[in-house]
Design a protein around this motif. Sequence first.
Motif, mmCIF file in Angstrom:
data_model
loop_
_atom_site.group_PDB
_atom_site.id
_atom_site.type_symbol
_atom_site.label_atom_id
_atom_site.label_comp_id
_atom_site.label_asym_id
_atom_site.label_seq_id
_atom_site.Cartn_x
_atom_site.Cartn_y
_atom_site.Cartn_z
ATOM 1 N N GLU A 4 -5.909 -6.662 -7.462
ATOM 2 C CA GLU A 4 -6.383 -6.588 -6.349
ATOM 3 C C GLU A 4 -7.349 -5.909 -5.786
ATOM 4 O OE1 GLU A 4 -2.440 -5.097 -4.291
ATOM 5 O OE2 GLU A 4 -1.486 -6.959 -5.055
ATOM 6 N N ASN A 5 -7.647 -4.598 -6.664
ATOM 7 C CA ASN A 5 -8.797 -3.836 -6.572
ATOM 8 C C ASN A 5 -9.990 -4.597 -6.739
ATOM 9 O OD1 ASN A 5 -7.285 -1.662 -5.787
ATOM 10 N ND2 ASN A 5 -7.006 -0.779 -7.736
ATOM 11 N N PHE A 7 -10.556 -7.643 -6.380
ATOM 12 C CA PHE A 7 -10.878 -8.927 -5.494
ATOM 13 C C PHE A 7 -11.317 -8.124 -4.099
ATOM 14 C CE2 PHE A 7 -9.408 -11.161 -1.653
ATOM 15 C CZ PHE A 7 -9.744 -12.512 -2.259
ATOM 16 N N SER A 8 -10.998 -7.058 -3.823
ATOM 17 C CA SER A 8 -11.576 -6.204 -2.641
ATOM 18 C C SER A 8 -13.046 -5.885 -3.015
ATOM 19 C CB SER A 8 -10.483 -5.129 -2.192
ATOM 20 O OG SER A 8 -10.551 -4.081 -3.126
ATOM 21 N N LYS A 10 -15.009 -7.444 -4.764
ATOM 22 C CA LYS A 10 -15.850 -8.419 -4.762
ATOM 23 C C LYS A 10 -16.228 -9.041 -3.209
ATOM 24 C CE LYS A 10 -15.452 -13.312 -6.539
ATOM 25 N NZ LYS A 10 -14.645 -14.369 -7.096
ATOM 26 N N ASN A 11 -15.099 -8.715 -2.460
ATOM 27 C CA ASN A 11 -15.338 -9.060 -0.922
ATOM 28 C C ASN A 11 -16.450 -8.016 -0.562
ATOM 29 O OD1 ASN A 11 -13.363 -11.196 -1.005
ATOM 30 N ND2 ASN A 11 -11.845 -10.156 -0.213
ATOM 31 N N LEU A 12 -16.422 -6.905 -0.911
ATOM 32 C CA LEU A 12 -17.249 -5.707 -0.234
ATOM 33 C C LEU A 12 -18.858 -6.120 -0.734
ATOM 34 C CD1 LEU A 12 -15.125 -2.456 -0.274
ATOM 35 C CD2 LEU A 12 -16.102 -3.803 1.621
#
Length: 109
Positions: A4-5, A7-8, A10-12
Amino acid sequence: MDAENKFSLKNLTPALLLILFSSVYLGYMYFRPAESVQQVAVLFSPEQTFQKNIEALDTMDARLVRIGYWDNLLIVDFGKEILTTDIQIPSAVLLLDAVATGSCFFTET
């Protein structure tokens, strides 16, 4: 939770890159010289000697006004308005606005 970390983060990444490139572009817009100038700040390579920098200025009949915080940053005067596209100083790395650069990278004389 590790996934989850990642993935977030990667989105930032696109947002962080946008902030970085926007900041660099705004800095460039602030320090770039106008289309027609009489004085300009010239940045030379740090490996080049001060004498070579002065010789490079002589090719454009530019007069040294003052030296920056570093010996490779010089404010020069052409004696008249000149288009920045016509400024061809050998070995110059970058041309900058003399007023903006002078207030940021020069010591009081």
